[in-house]
Design a protein around this motif. Structure first.
Motif, short mmCIF file in Angstrom:
data_model
loop_
_atom_site.label_atom_id
_atom_site.label_comp_id
_atom_site.label_asym_id
_atom_site.label_seq_id
_atom_site.Cartn_x
_atom_site.Cartn_y
_atom_site.Cartn_z
N LEU A 27 0.82 -1.20 0.00
CA LEU A 27 0.00 0.00 0.00
C LEU A 27 0.86 1.26 0.00
O LEU A 27 0.38 2.34 -0.35
N VAL A 28 2.12 1.12 0.40
CA VAL A 28 3.02 2.28 0.49
C VAL A 28 4.26 2.06 -0.36
O VAL A 28 4.67 0.94 -0.62
N ASN A 29 4.86 3.17 -0.76
CA ASN A 29 6.08 3.13 -1.56
C ASN A 29 7.25 2.86 -0.64
O ASN A 29 7.67 3.71 0.13
N THR A 30 7.76 1.64 -0.70
CA THR A 30 8.92 1.25 0.11
C THR A 30 9.99 0.74 -0.85
O THR A 30 9.70 0.46 -2.02
N PRO A 31 11.22 0.58 -0.40
CA PRO A 31 12.27 0.09 -1.29
C PRO A 31 11.87 -1.22 -1.97
O PRO A 31 11.40 -2.15 -1.34
N GLY A 32 12.05 -1.23 -3.28
CA GLY A 32 11.69 -2.41 -4.07
C GLY A 32 10.27 -2.36 -4.61
O GLY A 32 9.93 -3.08 -5.53
N PHE A 33 9.45 -1.50 -4.05
CA PHE A 33 8.05 -1.34 -4.51
C PHE A 33 7.94 0.03 -5.17
O PHE A 33 7.32 0.95 -4.66
N ASP A 34 8.56 0.14 -6.33
CA ASP A 34 8.68 1.44 -6.98
C ASP A 34 7.57 1.74 -7.98
O ASP A 34 7.25 2.89 -8.24
N GLU A 35 7.00 0.71 -8.56
CA GLU A 35 6.01 0.89 -9.62
C GLU A 35 4.60 0.97 -9.04
O GLU A 35 4.23 0.18 -8.18
N GLN A 36 3.82 1.92 -9.55
CA GLN A 36 2.43 2.06 -9.13
C GLN A 36 1.51 1.47 -10.18
O GLN A 36 1.75 1.62 -11.38
N LEU A 37 0.47 0.79 -9.72
CA LEU A 37 -0.58 0.29 -10.61
C LEU A 37 -1.92 0.62 -9.98
O LEU A 37 -2.08 0.54 -8.76
N ASP A 38 -2.86 0.98 -10.84
CA ASP A 38 -4.22 1.20 -10.36
C ASP A 38 -4.77 -0.12 -9.83
O ASP A 38 -4.52 -1.18 -10.42
N LEU A 39 -5.50 -0.06 -8.77
CA LEU A 39 -6.06 -1.26 -8.15
C LEU A 39 -6.90 -2.07 -9.13
O LEU A 39 -6.98 -3.29 -9.04
N GLN A 40 -7.50 -1.40 -10.09
CA GLN A 40 -8.35 -2.09 -11.06
C GLN A 40 -7.59 -2.63 -12.27
O GLN A 40 -8.19 -3.24 -13.16
N ALA A 41 -6.28 -2.42 -12.33
CA ALA A 41 -5.49 -2.93 -13.46
C ALA A 41 -5.63 -4.44 -13.55
O ALA A 41 -5.51 -5.14 -12.54
N PRO A 42 -5.91 -4.97 -14.74
CA PRO A 42 -6.13 -6.42 -14.90
C PRO A 42 -4.97 -7.27 -14.36
O PRO A 42 -5.19 -8.30 -13.73
N GLU A 43 -3.74 -6.82 -14.58
CA GLU A 43 -2.58 -7.58 -14.11
C GLU A 43 -2.57 -7.66 -12.58
O GLU A 43 -2.30 -8.71 -12.00
N LEU A 44 -2.89 -6.56 -11.93
CA LEU A 44 -2.93 -6.53 -10.47
C LEU A 44 -4.10 -7.36 -9.94
O LEU A 44 -3.96 -8.10 -8.97
N GLN A 45 -5.23 -7.26 -10.59
CA GLN A 45 -6.39 -8.05 -10.18
C GLN A 45 -6.11 -9.55 -10.31
O GLN A 45 -6.49 -10.33 -9.45
N ALA A 46 -5.42 -9.95 -11.38
CA ALA A 46 -5.08 -11.36 -11.58
C ALA A 46 -4.15 -11.83 -10.46
O ALA A 46 -4.33 -12.93 -9.91
N PHE A 47 -3.17 -11.02 -10.09
CA PHE A 47 -2.25 -11.37 -9.00
C PHE A 47 -3.01 -11.52 -7.69
O PHE A 47 -2.83 -12.49 -6.95
N LEU A 48 -3.88 -10.56 -7.37
CA LEU A 48 -4.64 -10.59 -6.13
C LEU A 48 -5.60 -11.78 -6.09
O LEU A 48 -5.76 -12.43 -5.05
N ASN A 49 -6.22 -12.10 -7.22
CA ASN A 49 -7.11 -13.26 -7.28
C ASN A 49 -6.35 -14.56 -7.06
O ASN A 49 -6.83 -15.47 -6.39
N GLN A 50 -5.15 -14.64 -7.63
CA GLN A 50 -4.31 -15.84 -7.43
C GLN A 50 -3.94 -15.96 -5.96
O GLN A 50 -3.95 -17.05 -5.40
N TYR A 51 -3.63 -14.85 -5.31
CA TYR A 51 -3.28 -14.86 -3.89
C TYR A 51 -4.49 -15.29 -3.06
O TYR A 51 -4.36 -16.10 -2.15
N ARG A 52 -5.67 -14.77 -3.39
CA ARG A 52 -6.89 -15.15 -2.67
C ARG A 52 -7.16 -16.64 -2.81
O ARG A 52 -7.52 -17.31 -1.85
#
Length: 120
Positions: A27-52
């Motif tokens: 949720l926060v910009n920390t070292p190694g987490f440099d890229e931002q993606l919109d929560l609704q981005a398909p790639e991010l949604q696919a990752f979150l669904n796989q985690y769920r």
């Protein structure tokens, strides 16, 4: 989206592996987490669904193991005379009997699957 009981909207910070796939989210910009993606981005949604899905599978496996522990505990309490099988509610008795029958059937199947010869 709800994260840890909090409703969240907006961008997430992501970390990618060497193949360019998302491997972690923050949720926060920390070292190694440099890229931002919109929560609704398909790639991010696919990752979150796989985690769920992985979390749900882990929980289901844990539930199955816990059911066996509870069955063994009930059997032990009955065996020690602490409770009687008939003390349990009817629905619990039926469920325990069904599980006992299913386990018995499974054990019979396992015996036949071991390539053992059946001698009469």
């Amino acid at each position: 989206m709800r994260i840890g009981g909090i409703s969240y909207r907006g961008d997430m910070y992501i970390k990618r592996n060497h193949q360019g796939m998302i491997e972690a989210v923050s949720l926060v910009n920390t070292p190694g987490f440099d890229e931002q993606l919109d929560l609704q981005a398909p790639e991010l949604q696919a990752f979150l669904n796989q985690y769920r899905l992985a979390s749900l599978q882990s929980l289901e496996q844990s539930d199955q193991a816990m059911v066996r522990v509870l069955e063994d505990l009930i059997h032990l309490l009955i065996e020690k005379g602490v409770i009687r099988f008939t003390d349990l509610p009817d629905a619990a008795q039926r469920k325990l009997m069904t599980r006992r029958e299913l386990r018995g059937q499974q054990q019979g199947i396992d015996l036949l699957d071991n390539d053992d010869s059946l001698i009469l």
